[in-house]
Design a protein around this motif. Sequence first.
Motif, PDB file in Angstrom:
ATOM      1  N   GLY A  45       0.873  -1.194   0.157  1.00 25.67           N
ATOM      2  CA  GLY A  45       0.150   0.077  -0.056  1.00 25.67           C
ATOM      3  C   GLY A  45       0.831   1.212   0.147  1.00 25.67           C
ATOM      4  N   LYS A  46       2.210   1.055  -0.183  1.00 23.76           N
ATOM      5  CA  LYS A  46       2.897   2.528  -0.468  1.00 23.76           C
ATOM      6  C   LYS A  46       4.314   2.022  -1.154  1.00 23.76           C
ATOM      7  CE  LYS A  46       5.167   1.715   4.089  1.00 23.76           C
ATOM      8  NZ  LYS A  46       5.513   2.445   5.554  1.00 23.76           N
ATOM      9  N   ALA A  47       4.962   3.164  -1.453  1.00 23.35           N
ATOM     10  CA  ALA A  47       6.194   2.910  -2.084  1.00 23.35           C
ATOM     11  C   ALA A  47       7.228   2.362  -1.115  1.00 23.35           C
ATOM     12  CB  ALA A  47       6.664   4.290  -2.662  1.00 23.35           C
ATOM     13  N   LEU A  48       8.188   1.611  -1.785  1.00 20.51           N
ATOM     14  CA  LEU A  48       9.334   0.871  -0.750  1.00 20.51           C
ATOM     15  C   LEU A  48       9.733   1.856  -0.022  1.00 20.51           C
ATOM     16  CD1 LEU A  48      10.797  -2.043  -0.474  1.00 20.51           C
ATOM     17  CD2 LEU A  48      12.566  -0.760  -1.858  1.00 20.51           C
ATOM     18  N   ASP A  49      10.002   1.701   1.252  1.00 16.95           N
ATOM     19  CA  ASP A  49      10.718   2.670   2.318  1.00 16.95           C
ATOM     20  C   ASP A  49      11.529   1.848   3.321  1.00 16.95           C
ATOM     21  OD1 ASP A  49      11.122   5.056   3.523  1.00 16.95           O
ATOM     22  OD2 ASP A  49       8.996   5.237   4.162  1.00 16.95           O
ATOM     23  N   PHE A  50      12.148   2.509   4.176  1.00 13.03           N
ATOM     24  CA  PHE A  50      13.199   1.799   5.150  1.00 13.03           C
ATOM     25  C   PHE A  50      12.315   0.904   6.062  1.00 13.03           C
ATOM     26  CE2 PHE A  50      15.244   5.774   3.670  1.00 13.03           C
ATOM     27  CZ  PHE A  50      16.686   4.887   3.474  1.00 13.03           C
ATOM     28  N   PRO A  51      12.757  -0.199   6.433  1.00 14.47           N
ATOM     29  CA  PRO A  51      14.120  -0.588   6.267  1.00 14.47           C
ATOM     30  C   PRO A  51      14.261  -1.567   5.068  1.00 14.47           C
ATOM     31  CG  PRO A  51      12.898  -2.180   7.668  1.00 14.47           C
ATOM     32  CD  PRO A  51      12.133  -1.076   7.380  1.00 14.47           C
ATOM     33  N   GLU A  52      13.227  -1.723   4.447  1.00 16.99           N
ATOM     34  CA  GLU A  52      13.122  -2.691   3.243  1.00 16.99           C
ATOM     35  C   GLU A  52      14.181  -1.990   2.042  1.00 16.99           C
ATOM     36  OE1 GLU A  52       9.558  -4.042   5.376  1.00 16.99           O
ATOM     37  OE2 GLU A  52      10.382  -2.186   4.488  1.00 16.99           O
ATOM     38  N   ARG A  53      14.106  -0.617   1.942  1.00 19.43           N
ATOM     39  CA  ARG A  53      14.775   0.133   0.946  1.00 19.43           C
ATOM     40  C   ARG A  53      16.262  -0.034   1.232  1.00 19.43           C
ATOM     41  NH1 ARG A  53      14.378   6.443   0.662  1.00 19.43           N
ATOM     42  NH2 ARG A  53      16.120   6.095  -0.464  1.00 19.43           N
ATOM     43  N   SER A  54      16.825  -0.310   2.149  1.00 21.17           N
ATOM     44  CA  SER A  54      18.321  -0.849   2.335  1.00 21.17           C
ATOM     45  C   SER A  54      18.499  -2.321   2.648  1.00 21.17           C
ATOM     46  CB  SER A  54      18.507  -0.218   3.815  1.00 21.17           C
ATOM     47  OG  SER A  54      18.504   1.226   3.594  1.00 21.17           O
ATOM     48  N   LYS A  55      19.598  -2.831   1.646  1.00 19.70           N
ATOM     49  CA  LYS A  55      19.858  -4.093   1.726  1.00 19.70           C
ATOM     50  C   LYS A  55      18.964  -4.985   1.227  1.00 19.70           C
ATOM     51  CE  LYS A  55      23.701  -4.077   5.131  1.00 19.70           C
ATOM     52  NZ  LYS A  55      24.987  -4.993   4.160  1.00 19.70           N
ATOM     53  N   SER A  56      18.182  -4.571   0.078  1.00 17.43           N
ATOM     54  CA  SER A  56      16.911  -5.226  -0.437  1.00 17.43           C
ATOM     55  C   SER A  56      17.474  -6.357  -0.910  1.00 17.43           C
ATOM     56  CB  SER A  56      16.542  -4.289  -1.382  1.00 17.43           C
ATOM     57  OG  SER A  56      16.219  -2.943  -0.796  1.00 17.43           O
ATOM     58  N   TYR A  57      18.685  -6.736  -1.332  1.00 19.84           N
ATOM     59  CA  TYR A  57      19.126  -7.994  -1.957  1.00 19.84           C
ATOM     60  C   TYR A  57      18.928  -9.299  -0.647  1.00 19.84           C
ATOM     61  CZ  TYR A  57      23.363  -6.761   0.754  1.00 19.84           C
ATOM     62  OH  TYR A  57      24.240  -6.673   1.695  1.00 19.84           O
ATOM     63  N   LEU A  58      18.596  -9.101   0.330  1.00 24.48           N
ATOM     64  CA  LEU A  58      18.688  -9.954   1.361  1.00 24.48           C
ATOM     65  C   LEU A  58      17.064 -10.305   1.486  1.00 24.48           C
ATOM     66  CD1 LEU A  58      20.957  -8.636   4.312  1.00 24.48           C
ATOM     67  CD2 LEU A  58      21.165 -10.367   2.480  1.00 24.48           C
ATOM     68  N   LEU A  59      16.056  -9.546   0.768  1.00 26.66           N
ATOM     69  CA  LEU A  59      14.608  -9.784   0.774  1.00 26.66           C
ATOM     70  C   LEU A  59      14.030 -10.133  -0.499  1.00 26.66           C
ATOM     71  CD1 LEU A  59      13.651  -6.761   3.136  1.00 26.66           C
ATOM     72  CD2 LEU A  59      13.655  -9.059   3.679  1.00 26.66           C
ATOM     73  N   PHE A  60      14.692  -9.431  -1.569  1.00 27.22           N
ATOM     74  CA  PHE A  60      13.891  -9.656  -2.954  1.00 27.22           C
ATOM     75  C   PHE A  60      14.784 -10.338  -3.903  1.00 27.22           C
ATOM     76  CE2 PHE A  60      12.343  -5.948  -0.943  1.00 27.22           C
ATOM     77  CZ  PHE A  60      11.048  -6.092  -0.859  1.00 27.22           C
ATOM     78  N   GLU A  61      14.209 -11.134  -4.694  1.00 30.93           N
ATOM     79  CA  GLU A  61      14.899 -11.808  -5.892  1.00 30.93           C
ATOM     80  C   GLU A  61      15.552 -10.763  -6.916  1.00 30.93           C
ATOM     81  OE1 GLU A  61      11.940 -14.753  -7.277  1.00 30.93           O
ATOM     82  OE2 GLU A  61      13.232 -16.247  -6.163  1.00 30.93           O
ATOM     83  N   PHE A  62      14.486  -9.742  -7.271  1.00 27.75           N
ATOM     84  CA  PHE A  62      15.255  -8.787  -8.163  1.00 27.75           C
ATOM     85  C   PHE A  62      16.479  -8.179  -7.721  1.00 27.75           C
ATOM     86  CE2 PHE A  62      12.954  -5.711  -5.697  1.00 27.75           C
ATOM     87  CZ  PHE A  62      13.690  -4.702  -5.783  1.00 27.75           C
ATOM     88  N   ALA A  63      16.482  -7.725  -6.410  1.00 26.89           N
ATOM     89  CA  ALA A  63      17.540  -7.254  -5.976  1.00 26.89           C
ATOM     90  C   ALA A  63      18.756  -8.089  -5.985  1.00 26.89           C
ATOM     91  CB  ALA A  63      17.383  -6.386  -4.675  1.00 26.89           C
ATOM     92  N   ASP A  64      18.531  -9.378  -5.327  1.00 29.13           N
ATOM     93  CA  ASP A  64      19.638 -10.273  -5.568  1.00 29.13           C
ATOM     94  C   ASP A  64      20.110 -10.469  -6.856  1.00 29.13           C
ATOM     95  OD1 ASP A  64      21.008 -12.740  -4.113  1.00 29.13           O
ATOM     96  OD2 ASP A  64      19.734 -13.460  -5.931  1.00 29.13           O
ATOM     97  N   ALA A  65      19.408 -10.703  -7.830  1.00 30.51           N
ATOM     98  CA  ALA A  65      19.692 -10.814  -9.208  1.00 30.51           C
ATOM     99  C   ALA A  65      20.770  -9.566  -9.653  1.00 30.51           C
ATOM    100  CB  ALA A  65      18.604 -10.962 -10.149  1.00 30.51           C
ATOM    101  N   ILE A  66      20.249  -8.320  -9.259  1.00 32.42           N
ATOM    102  CA  ILE A  66      21.018  -7.157  -9.762  1.00 32.42           C
ATOM    103  C   ILE A  66      22.360  -7.200  -9.100  1.00 32.42           C
ATOM    104  CG2 ILE A  66      21.437  -4.769  -9.600  1.00 32.42           C
ATOM    105  CD1 ILE A  66      18.273  -4.631  -9.985  1.00 32.42           C
ATOM    106  N   VAL A  67      22.506  -7.620  -7.668  1.00 33.51           N
ATOM    107  CA  VAL A  67      23.929  -7.368  -7.210  1.00 33.51           C
ATOM    108  C   VAL A  67      24.981  -8.465  -7.668  1.00 33.51           C
ATOM    109  CG1 VAL A  67      22.903  -6.187  -5.263  1.00 33.51           C
ATOM    110  CG2 VAL A  67      23.385  -8.751  -5.279  1.00 33.51           C
ATOM    111  N   HIS A  68      24.183  -9.617  -8.312  1.00 34.98           N
ATOM    112  CA  HIS A  68      24.948 -10.691  -8.817  1.00 34.98           C
ATOM    113  C   HIS A  68      25.189 -10.480 -10.449  1.00 34.98           C
ATOM    114  CE1 HIS A  68      24.125 -12.535  -4.783  1.00 34.98           C
ATOM    115  NE2 HIS A  68      25.339 -13.049  -4.920  1.00 34.98           N
ATOM    116  N   HIS A  69      24.645  -9.667 -10.936  1.00 35.14           N
ATOM    117  CA  HIS A  69      24.781  -9.760 -12.516  1.00 35.14           C
ATOM    118  C   HIS A  69      25.834  -9.656 -13.092  1.00 35.14           C
ATOM    119  CE1 HIS A  69      23.111  -8.780 -16.306  1.00 35.14           C
ATOM    120  NE2 HIS A  69      21.925  -8.707 -16.088  1.00 35.14           N
ATOM    121  N   THR A  70      26.272 -10.513 -13.870  1.00 36.13           N
ATOM    122  CA  THR A  70      27.482 -10.809 -14.748  1.00 36.13           C
ATOM    123  C   THR A  70      27.933  -9.250 -15.314  1.00 36.13           C
ATOM    124  OG1 THR A  70      27.179 -13.036 -15.109  1.00 36.13           O
ATOM    125  CG2 THR A  70      28.564 -11.841 -16.270  1.00 36.13           C
ATOM    126  N   ALA A  71      26.957  -8.663 -15.945  1.00 37.20           N
ATOM    127  CA  ALA A  71      27.454  -7.398 -16.659  1.00 37.20           C
ATOM    128  C   ALA A  71      27.684  -6.358 -15.422  1.00 37.20           C
ATOM    129  CB  ALA A  71      26.425  -6.980 -17.556  1.00 37.20           C
TER     130      ALA A  71
END
Length: 272
Positions: A45-71
């Motif tokens: 019901g709202k835009a992503l905010d703290f604390p999920e805005r920080s270190k999001s790769y520990l929570l979301f697949e898309f963020a995990d994929a980005i930090v590990h992205h080969t390119a």
Amino acid sequence: MPKKLTDEQVEAYRWDGFVGGIQVLSDKEVSCFRSELEAFEASNGKALDFPERSKSYLLFEFADAIVHHTAVLDAVEDVIGPDILVYHTTMNTKEARNEAYIPWHQDDDYFHLDPPEHVTAWVALSDASEEAGCMRMIPGSRADGLVPHVEKPEKDHLIRLGKAIHDRFDLTDGVSVPLKAGEMSLHHTHTIHSSGPNRSDNRRIGYAVSYIPAHVRPLTEPRTTVLPVRGQDRHSYFDHETRLSGAPLSAAARQAHEAAYARYAAATGISR
């Protein structure tokens, strides 16, 4: 020979302290990653905010994929070497037709790492044009090292505590670094940068990933955590996080995120 960047781009990073327009995500990846983010926002019901805005790769697949992205990692390796850790990340979203902005600052004033070799990869999940409030950089400012920052909270500041370089630059100073969705920029931890309001009709969404070479150590307490993403960590200056596995936003993922974020907040002072 660089893996992703051209020799000219590597040289620009060395001298100017930043480089932009690096293509890293496909249109399909951008659509998929943005959809996952916005599905969570809709359910919450709202835009992503703290604390999920920080270190999001520990929570979301898309963020995990980005930090590990080969390119992404290939370009980062071109400027900091092959042993790479994720120190922190922040999801930066500016809503359409919104006056919120990020004042001039240097990342090292928040992170306090030695040697100061941290690089931020800013990955665009939407177009970040000048109208939409793309980042602006002061070329060559990295050479001056860390300059004084002052806490001065103001209306529409997107930096917590308002800690920034005040009354030295205007938001029109420096060089604009516009990005298309799927592109990223890299900037050095001592590069002075900012971004203006989003006066476009679309959201401006970017994922800022703070990468460090494994030989960098923290200058603050308590001991913070990092995620190894390439090469080896032969120094163990940080505790290691465990890569997200299983269901995103699970109880285990939230517990790991909460612990990592709490240590980061305490070490950097943002918990005040």
